[in-house]
Every structure is written in structure tokens, then in C-alpha cells.
Design a protein around this motif. Structure first.
Motif, PDB file in Angstrom:
ATOM      1  N   LEU A 197       0.870  -1.172   0.000  1.00  0.00           N
ATOM      2  CA  LEU A 197       0.000   0.000   0.000  1.00  0.00           C
ATOM      3  C   LEU A 197       0.907   1.221   0.000  1.00  0.00           C
ATOM      4  O   LEU A 197       1.752   1.377   0.882  1.00  0.00           O
ATOM      5  CB  LEU A 197      -0.904   0.015   1.232  1.00  0.00           C
ATOM      6  CG  LEU A 197      -1.847   1.221   1.355  1.00  0.00           C
ATOM      7  CD1 LEU A 197      -2.815   1.273   0.175  1.00  0.00           C
ATOM      8  CD2 LEU A 197      -2.620   1.169   2.669  1.00  0.00           C
ATOM      9  N   VAL A 198       0.732   2.069  -1.010  1.00  0.00           N
ATOM     10  CA  VAL A 198       1.625   3.207  -1.219  1.00  0.00           C
ATOM     11  C   VAL A 198       0.815   4.498  -1.170  1.00  0.00           C
ATOM     12  O   VAL A 198      -0.283   4.576  -1.735  1.00  0.00           O
ATOM     13  CB  VAL A 198       2.345   3.105  -2.582  1.00  0.00           C
ATOM     14  CG1 VAL A 198       3.360   4.228  -2.742  1.00  0.00           C
ATOM     15  CG2 VAL A 198       3.012   1.744  -2.733  1.00  0.00           C
ATOM     16  N   ALA A 199       1.371   5.505  -0.503  1.00  0.00           N
ATOM     17  CA  ALA A 199       0.712   6.812  -0.437  1.00  0.00           C
ATOM     18  C   ALA A 199       1.768   7.899  -0.370  1.00  0.00           C
ATOM     19  O   ALA A 199       2.854   7.694   0.190  1.00  0.00           O
ATOM     20  CB  ALA A 199      -0.199   6.909   0.783  1.00  0.00           C
ATOM     21  N   GLN A 200       1.457   9.047  -0.959  1.00  0.00           N
ATOM     22  CA  GLN A 200       2.280  10.219  -0.710  1.00  0.00           C
ATOM     23  C   GLN A 200       2.232  10.501   0.785  1.00  0.00           C
ATOM     24  O   GLN A 200       1.153  10.531   1.378  1.00  0.00           O
ATOM     25  CB  GLN A 200       1.741  11.425  -1.482  1.00  0.00           C
ATOM     26  CG  GLN A 200       2.201  11.504  -2.917  1.00  0.00           C
ATOM     27  CD  GLN A 200       3.594  12.131  -3.041  1.00  0.00           C
ATOM     28  OE1 GLN A 200       4.209  12.514  -2.050  1.00  0.00           O
ATOM     29  NE2 GLN A 200       4.076  12.232  -4.260  1.00  0.00           N
ATOM     30  N   LEU A 204      -1.512  11.457   3.968  1.00  0.00           N
ATOM     31  CA  LEU A 204      -2.039  10.701   5.097  1.00  0.00           C
ATOM     32  C   LEU A 204      -2.498  11.604   6.232  1.00  0.00           C
ATOM     33  O   LEU A 204      -3.139  11.145   7.169  1.00  0.00           O
ATOM     34  CB  LEU A 204      -0.989   9.704   5.601  1.00  0.00           C
ATOM     35  CG  LEU A 204      -0.707   8.541   4.643  1.00  0.00           C
ATOM     36  CD1 LEU A 204       0.419   7.683   5.170  1.00  0.00           C
ATOM     37  CD2 LEU A 204      -1.958   7.706   4.417  1.00  0.00           C
ATOM     38  N   SER A 205      -2.156  12.890   6.145  1.00  0.00           N
ATOM     39  CA  SER A 205      -2.688  13.840   7.124  1.00  0.00           C
ATOM     40  C   SER A 205      -4.151  14.160   6.842  1.00  0.00           C
ATOM     41  O   SER A 205      -4.850  14.716   7.693  1.00  0.00           O
ATOM     42  CB  SER A 205      -1.868  15.134   7.112  1.00  0.00           C
ATOM     43  OG  SER A 205      -1.916  15.746   5.829  1.00  0.00           O
ATOM     44  N   SER A 206      -4.624  13.799   5.638  1.00  0.00           N
ATOM     45  CA  SER A 206      -6.031  13.966   5.297  1.00  0.00           C
ATOM     46  C   SER A 206      -6.835  12.851   5.953  1.00  0.00           C
ATOM     47  O   SER A 206      -6.528  11.666   5.786  1.00  0.00           O
ATOM     48  CB  SER A 206      -6.216  13.920   3.778  1.00  0.00           C
ATOM     49  OG  SER A 206      -7.574  13.740   3.438  1.00  0.00           O
ATOM     50  N   GLN A 207      -7.866  13.223   6.685  1.00  0.00           N
ATOM     51  CA  GLN A 207      -8.652  12.223   7.408  1.00  0.00           C
ATOM     52  C   GLN A 207      -9.315  11.236   6.456  1.00  0.00           C
ATOM     53  O   GLN A 207      -9.382  10.038   6.735  1.00  0.00           O
ATOM     54  CB  GLN A 207      -9.713  12.905   8.275  1.00  0.00           C
ATOM     55  CG  GLN A 207     -10.491  11.929   9.166  1.00  0.00           C
ATOM     56  CD  GLN A 207     -11.541  12.618  10.011  1.00  0.00           C
ATOM     57  OE1 GLN A 207     -11.759  13.816   9.888  1.00  0.00           O
ATOM     58  NE2 GLN A 207     -12.200  11.861  10.873  1.00  0.00           N
ATOM     59  N   ARG A 208      -9.803  11.723   5.312  1.00  0.00           N
ATOM     60  CA  ARG A 208     -10.494  10.816   4.405  1.00  0.00           C
ATOM     61  C   ARG A 208      -9.527   9.804   3.783  1.00  0.00           C
ATOM     62  O   ARG A 208      -9.872   8.631   3.621  1.00  0.00           O
ATOM     63  CB  ARG A 208     -11.240  11.595   3.320  1.00  0.00           C
ATOM     64  CG  ARG A 208     -10.377  12.375   2.348  1.00  0.00           C
ATOM     65  CD  ARG A 208     -11.230  13.038   1.271  1.00  0.00           C
ATOM     66  NE  ARG A 208     -10.429  13.773   0.303  1.00  0.00           N
ATOM     67  CZ  ARG A 208     -10.063  15.030   0.445  1.00  0.00           C
ATOM     68  NH1 ARG A 208     -10.428  15.710   1.529  1.00  0.00           N
ATOM     69  NH2 ARG A 208      -9.337  15.627  -0.485  1.00  0.00           N
ATOM     70  N   VAL A 209      -8.303  10.237   3.451  1.00  0.00           N
ATOM     71  CA  VAL A 209      -7.326   9.316   2.879  1.00  0.00           C
ATOM     72  C   VAL A 209      -6.881   8.304   3.921  1.00  0.00           C
ATOM     73  O   VAL A 209      -6.783   7.102   3.652  1.00  0.00           O
ATOM     74  CB  VAL A 209      -6.114  10.082   2.312  1.00  0.00           C
ATOM     75  CG1 VAL A 209      -5.041   9.106   1.822  1.00  0.00           C
ATOM     76  CG2 VAL A 209      -6.554  10.994   1.171  1.00  0.00           C
ATOM     77  N   ALA A 213      -7.199   4.256   3.843  1.00  0.00           N
ATOM     78  CA  ALA A 213      -5.988   3.453   4.019  1.00  0.00           C
ATOM     79  C   ALA A 213      -6.164   2.447   5.146  1.00  0.00           C
ATOM     80  O   ALA A 213      -5.822   1.263   5.009  1.00  0.00           O
ATOM     81  CB  ALA A 213      -4.794   4.367   4.296  1.00  0.00           C
ATOM     82  N   ASP A 214      -6.718   2.893   6.268  1.00  0.00           N
ATOM     83  CA  ASP A 214      -6.941   1.990   7.397  1.00  0.00           C
ATOM     84  C   ASP A 214      -7.928   0.881   7.029  1.00  0.00           C
ATOM     85  O   ASP A 214      -7.790  -0.267   7.477  1.00  0.00           O
ATOM     86  CB  ASP A 214      -7.465   2.771   8.602  1.00  0.00           C
ATOM     87  CG  ASP A 214      -6.392   3.650   9.234  1.00  0.00           C
ATOM     88  OD1 ASP A 214      -5.200   3.420   8.962  1.00  0.00           O
ATOM     89  OD2 ASP A 214      -6.755   4.575   9.994  1.00  0.00           O
ATOM     90  N   LEU A 219      -8.702  -4.812   5.789  1.00  0.00           N
ATOM     91  CA  LEU A 219      -9.200  -5.813   4.844  1.00  0.00           C
ATOM     92  C   LEU A 219      -8.160  -6.892   4.587  1.00  0.00           C
ATOM     93  O   LEU A 219      -8.440  -8.091   4.686  1.00  0.00           O
ATOM     94  CB  LEU A 219      -9.590  -5.122   3.534  1.00  0.00           C
ATOM     95  CG  LEU A 219      -9.939  -6.026   2.353  1.00  0.00           C
ATOM     96  CD1 LEU A 219     -11.170  -6.860   2.663  1.00  0.00           C
ATOM     97  CD2 LEU A 219     -10.160  -5.196   1.096  1.00  0.00           C
ATOM     98  N   PHE A 220      -6.943  -6.489   4.262  1.00  0.00           N
ATOM     99  CA  PHE A 220      -5.910  -7.467   3.938  1.00  0.00           C
ATOM    100  C   PHE A 220      -5.459  -8.250   5.171  1.00  0.00           C
ATOM    101  O   PHE A 220      -5.101  -9.423   5.060  1.00  0.00           O
ATOM    102  CB  PHE A 220      -4.718  -6.777   3.274  1.00  0.00           C
ATOM    103  CG  PHE A 220      -4.903  -6.541   1.808  1.00  0.00           C
ATOM    104  CD1 PHE A 220      -4.428  -7.448   0.874  1.00  0.00           C
ATOM    105  CD2 PHE A 220      -5.573  -5.422   1.353  1.00  0.00           C
ATOM    106  CE1 PHE A 220      -4.610  -7.244  -0.484  1.00  0.00           C
ATOM    107  CE2 PHE A 220      -5.762  -5.199  -0.002  1.00  0.00           C
ATOM    108  CZ  PHE A 220      -5.281  -6.111  -0.924  1.00  0.00           C
ATOM    109  N   SER A 221      -5.474  -7.607   6.332  1.00  0.00           N
ATOM    110  CA  SER A 221      -5.057  -8.316   7.542  1.00  0.00           C
ATOM    111  C   SER A 221      -6.042  -9.424   7.901  1.00  0.00           C
ATOM    112  O   SER A 221      -5.663 -10.423   8.522  1.00  0.00           O
ATOM    113  CB  SER A 221      -4.914  -7.339   8.709  1.00  0.00           C
ATOM    114  OG  SER A 221      -6.169  -6.803   9.086  1.00  0.00           O
ATOM    115  N   GLU A 222      -7.318  -9.263   7.516  1.00  0.00           N
ATOM    116  CA  GLU A 222      -8.325 -10.287   7.786  1.00  0.00           C
ATOM    117  C   GLU A 222      -8.232 -11.453   6.811  1.00  0.00           C
ATOM    118  O   GLU A 222      -8.702 -12.550   7.098  1.00  0.00           O
ATOM    119  CB  GLU A 222      -9.733  -9.682   7.709  1.00  0.00           C
ATOM    120  CG  GLU A 222     -10.071  -8.734   8.844  1.00  0.00           C
ATOM    121  CD  GLU A 222     -10.235  -9.448  10.167  1.00  0.00           C
ATOM    122  OE1 GLU A 222     -10.634 -10.632  10.152  1.00  0.00           O
ATOM    123  OE2 GLU A 222      -9.953  -8.841  11.203  1.00  0.00           O
TER     124      GLU A 222
END
Length: 236
Positions: A197-200, A204-209, A213-214, A219-222
Motif C-alpha cells: 500500500l503506497v501513499a504520498q 495521510l494527514s487527510s482524514q479521508r485518505v 488506508a486503514d 481488509l488485507f489483515s483479515e
């Protein structure tokens, strides 16, 4: 082993139950809104990400998602997307990454094709000439040596459909092949691609992003099918 579709439904019910357990007032207060752009490989988009969006929308009905697929790498550095799920680890740029797991590939064909074909006569389905730099294409080329593919497709979904039409053998994600009751051949030949999972870093300071991401991380951890026993890199 629980069938893949049942696993997805079970995960969705579990996640929905977690949402309902949240205090309704707090849930409304913490809702996020706006657009988040995600790039994801098509095989993961259709079978995993899309089915899991419902629970995200239930919690954040004002959230909008732009989902793009394709084998080409959408550029996170140029801000083409906010988040990207990739099988190639970025080596430069101000990005934050987290390893989500690994995707296992192997050779598969239909029971009908394998029953009516000798191994030395197998026809192979691969990638187009312009995509020979892909890891899967390079792996297939090394395996085939001087033999050519009878069919070259520019998407994984087309390769899957070609296999289902008994046109030959292809190297496919194991969880998708098993879901479609395909049979594995060449059991010693396999490939594992890490999923990132890649992000600028600044987005990530944006709550919606961060919320999306979370959601993807959860999802993948499950999904134990992606758990290769290798630890995660911390997403800060």
C-alpha cells in the motif's frame, strides 16, 4: 478451507458488526467526506476491494471513491492517485508504504483442457510484447525458454477467461484460480509477489485518505490467504 466468496461475506458481516457497535453520535461526528483516488490491480479490485467498499460507505456515506485498475503503474509521485496497491515496491520519492501481504501465482488450466492435452503439447497464454517488462511476463519467458505463447493478452482478466475457454495454460493468482475450480500444473513452478500500500506521505494527514488506508489495511489483515508470515513495514 472456507470458500473465497464465503470468506468475503463473513468478513463484511464482521466489519459491519464493528461499525454498528460504534456510538451513533460519535459515528456521525467522525464521518469523513470527499474524494479518495485508489489505484489497484484488477484482480484485487474485482474480487476483494469492490466487495469490501459497502462497509466503508455504511460508515462514511459522504465518502466518494475513484477506483482505477490496469497493469500500468499509476504515478503516486505526480499525485495521479492518493493511494495505490502495488506489487512493485517504490524505491524513491516521498512516499509511505506498508506491506499488506503477498500474492501467490502458479500455472493453471481447466480440468477439460488438462484431460485432453499432453504436457509437452500445452499451449501457453501470456502478456503482450509491450508488457514483457512485467515480473509475470519475465517469469513466463524464462520458463518457456524458446517456446512462444499461442495467445497474448494485455489484462489478467482476459487471460483468466482464455483459460476458462480451454485455450491453454496461464500463470494466475492462486486464490482466483481456486475460486474458479482450475487445476494447477507444473507444481514446482510458482511466483510470489509482495503487495504494497503506497501513499504520498503528506496525504495521510487527510482524514479521508487515512480512513480509506486503514480500511484497506484491515481488509488485507483479515484475509489469511495474503498472510505470508512476513512482517509489515510501519505506516506512519
Amino acid at each position: 478451507m472456507m470458500p473465497f466468496k464465503m470468506l468475503i461475506r463473513a468478513w463484511s458481516k464482521y466489519f459491519a458488526a464493528m461499525i454498528l457497535a460504534i456510538n451513533p453520535v460519535a459515528q456521525i461526528h467522525n464521518q469523513v467526506e470527499g474524494l479518495v483516488r485508489i489505484a489497484v490491480p484488477e484482480n484485487l479490485a474485482y474480487t476483494l476491494v469492490l466487495p469490501a467498499l459497502q462497509t466503508l460507505y455504511q460508515q462514511h456515506p459522504k465518502l466518494r471513491i475513484e477506483l482505477s485498475t490496469g497493469v500500468e503503474i499509476r504515478n503516486v509521485h505526480r499525485r495521479d492517485v492518493d493511494l495505490a496497491i502495488r506489487t512493485i515496491q517504490p524505491e524513491q520519492g516521498n512516499v509511505t508504504i506498508r506491506r499488506l501481504g503477498a500474492l501467490a501465482f502458479a500455472f493453471y488450466g481447466t480440468p477439460h483442457y488438462l484431460q485432453h492435452s499432453d504436457e509437452q503439447d500445452y499451449a501457453y497464454i501470456g502478456w503482450t510484447e509491450s508488457q514483457q517488462d512485467l515480473q509475470l511476463a519475465r517469469f513466463l519467458k524464462r520458463f518457456l525458454k524458446h517456446k512462444s505463447c499461442v495467445l497474448q493478452c494485455n489484462t489478467l482478466s482476459m487471460q483468466i477467461h482464455a483459460v476458462q475457454q480451454n485455450l491453454g495454460i496461464a500463470i494466475l493468482p492462486r486464490f482466483i484460480a481456486q475460486q474458479r475450480d482450475l487445476l494447477r500444473v507444473h507444481p514446482t513452478q510458482q511466483l510470489q509477489q509482495p503487495i504494497w500500500l503506497v501513499a504520498q506521505s503528506h496525504v495521510l494527514s487527510s482524514q479521508r485518505v487515512r480512513t480509506v488506508a486503514d480500511h484497506l489495511i484491515a481488509l488485507f489483515s483479515e484475509m489469511t490467504m495474503f498472510n505470508d508470515g512476513i512482517g509489515f513495514d510501519n505506516m506512519q
